[in-house]
Design a protein around this motif. Structure first.
Motif, PDB file in Angstrom:
ATOM      1  N   THR A  55      44.681  32.466  42.274  1.00  0.00           N
ATOM      2  CA  THR A  55      44.025  33.878  43.500  1.00  0.00           C
ATOM      3  C   THR A  55      44.559  35.098  41.736  1.00  0.00           C
ATOM      4  OG1 THR A  55      45.867  35.280  44.802  1.00  0.00           O
ATOM      5  CG2 THR A  55      47.108  33.437  42.974  1.00  0.00           C
ATOM      6  N   ASN A 108      45.834  37.696  42.413  1.00  0.00           N
ATOM      7  CA  ASN A 108      46.596  38.472  42.537  1.00  0.00           C
ATOM      8  C   ASN A 108      47.586  38.786  41.213  1.00  0.00           C
ATOM      9  OD1 ASN A 108      49.510  39.909  43.782  1.00  0.00           O
ATOM     10  ND2 ASN A 108      50.438  38.089  44.629  1.00  0.00           N
ATOM     11  N   GLY A 109      48.167  39.652  40.745  1.00  0.00           N
ATOM     12  CA  GLY A 109      48.586  40.284  40.121  1.00  0.00           C
ATOM     13  C   GLY A 109      47.690  40.630  38.983  1.00  0.00           C
ATOM     14  N   LYS A 143      43.618  46.969  41.767  1.00  0.00           N
ATOM     15  CA  LYS A 143      44.984  46.445  41.699  1.00  0.00           C
ATOM     16  C   LYS A 143      44.894  45.635  42.936  1.00  0.00           C
ATOM     17  CE  LYS A 143      49.447  46.659  39.792  1.00  0.00           C
ATOM     18  NZ  LYS A 143      48.482  46.064  38.698  1.00  0.00           N
ATOM     19  N   TRP A 144      44.693  44.641  42.656  1.00  0.00           N
ATOM     20  CA  TRP A 144      44.515  43.023  43.568  1.00  0.00           C
ATOM     21  C   TRP A 144      45.754  43.846  45.000  1.00  0.00           C
ATOM     22  CZ3 TRP A 144      40.823  40.394  45.156  1.00  0.00           C
ATOM     23  CH2 TRP A 144      40.950  38.897  46.084  1.00  0.00           C
ATOM     24  N   SER A 145      47.323  43.334  43.660  1.00  0.00           N
ATOM     25  CA  SER A 145      48.628  43.306  44.722  1.00  0.00           C
ATOM     26  C   SER A 145      48.637  44.465  45.966  1.00  0.00           C
ATOM     27  CB  SER A 145      49.481  43.380  43.788  1.00  0.00           C
ATOM     28  OG  SER A 145      49.995  44.040  42.729  1.00  0.00           O
ATOM     29  N   SER A 146      48.776  46.126  44.992  1.00  0.00           N
ATOM     30  CA  SER A 146      48.096  47.069  45.731  1.00  0.00           C
ATOM     31  C   SER A 146      47.142  47.721  46.535  1.00  0.00           C
ATOM     32  CB  SER A 146      49.214  48.533  44.461  1.00  0.00           C
ATOM     33  OG  SER A 146      48.030  48.442  43.805  1.00  0.00           O
ATOM     34  N   ARG A 202      38.899  44.636  49.499  1.00  0.00           N
ATOM     35  CA  ARG A 202      38.624  42.780  48.336  1.00  0.00           C
ATOM     36  C   ARG A 202      39.642  42.673  49.644  1.00  0.00           C
ATOM     37  NH1 ARG A 202      44.009  45.639  49.194  1.00  0.00           N
ATOM     38  NH2 ARG A 202      45.950  44.667  49.048  1.00  0.00           N
ATOM     39  N   ASN A 249      42.184  39.082  50.611  1.00  0.00           N
ATOM     40  CA  ASN A 249      42.830  38.472  49.996  1.00  0.00           C
ATOM     41  C   ASN A 249      42.409  36.542  50.244  1.00  0.00           C
ATOM     42  OD1 ASN A 249      43.960  40.980  49.426  1.00  0.00           O
ATOM     43  ND2 ASN A 249      45.574  40.676  50.753  1.00  0.00           N
ATOM     44  N   ASN A 294      39.261  35.385  48.394  1.00  0.00           N
ATOM     45  CA  ASN A 294      40.097  35.974  46.909  1.00  0.00           C
ATOM     46  C   ASN A 294      38.122  36.304  46.412  1.00  0.00           C
ATOM     47  OD1 ASN A 294      42.136  35.660  45.226  1.00  0.00           O
ATOM     48  ND2 ASN A 294      40.946  33.834  43.895  1.00  0.00           N
TER      49      ASN A 294
END
Length: 124
Positions: free
Chosen positions: A28, A30-31, A52-55, A72, A74, A77
């Motif tokens: 993933t 994420n991060g 930035k994937w998380s935010s 993005r 989620n 991916n």
């Protein structure tokens, strides 16, 4: 290990639009931060945009602000680069890249994983 595959490039007239996709596999995102870069013939690879994937926080180079949008999905991916009002000077091979770093994320050297690139050609 992250594998990235770009798609969606092509030939378009000036003023037109294209949407590039960057599909990730292996883990993933994420991060990670995912960036888009481009390289025109005879020129160095340059930063275009990142997310930035998380935010979901985004950042763009000045020349594409208000024309390009990075986003993005989620569930898939996948990162997208929606390009509008394209200009001949946008012609380049476009690469997506992934980084686990948190600083300096406009430099090629700060990204660890790269796709193979997709050609975008804008005719005048």
């Amino acid at each position: 290990q992250v594998q990235l595959v770009e798609s969606g490039g092509g030939l378009v007239q000036a003023g037109g639009s294209l949407r590039l996709s960057c599909a990730a596999s292996g883990r993933t995102l994420n991060g990670y931060t995912v960036g888009w870069f481009r390289q025109a013939p005879g020129k160095e690879r340059e930063f275009v945009a990142r997310i930035k994937w998380s935010s979901g926080r985004t950042y763009y180079t000045d020349s594409v602000i208000a024309r390009f949008t990075i986003s993005r999905d989620n569930a898939k991916n996948t990162v997208y680069l929606q390009m509008t009002s394209l200009k001949p000077e946008d012609t380049a091979v476009y690469y997506c890249a992934g980084s686990s770093r948190t600083l300096g994320l406009v430099a090629v050297s700060t990204y660890d994983y790269w796709g193979q690139g997709t050609q975008v050609t804008v005719s005048s």
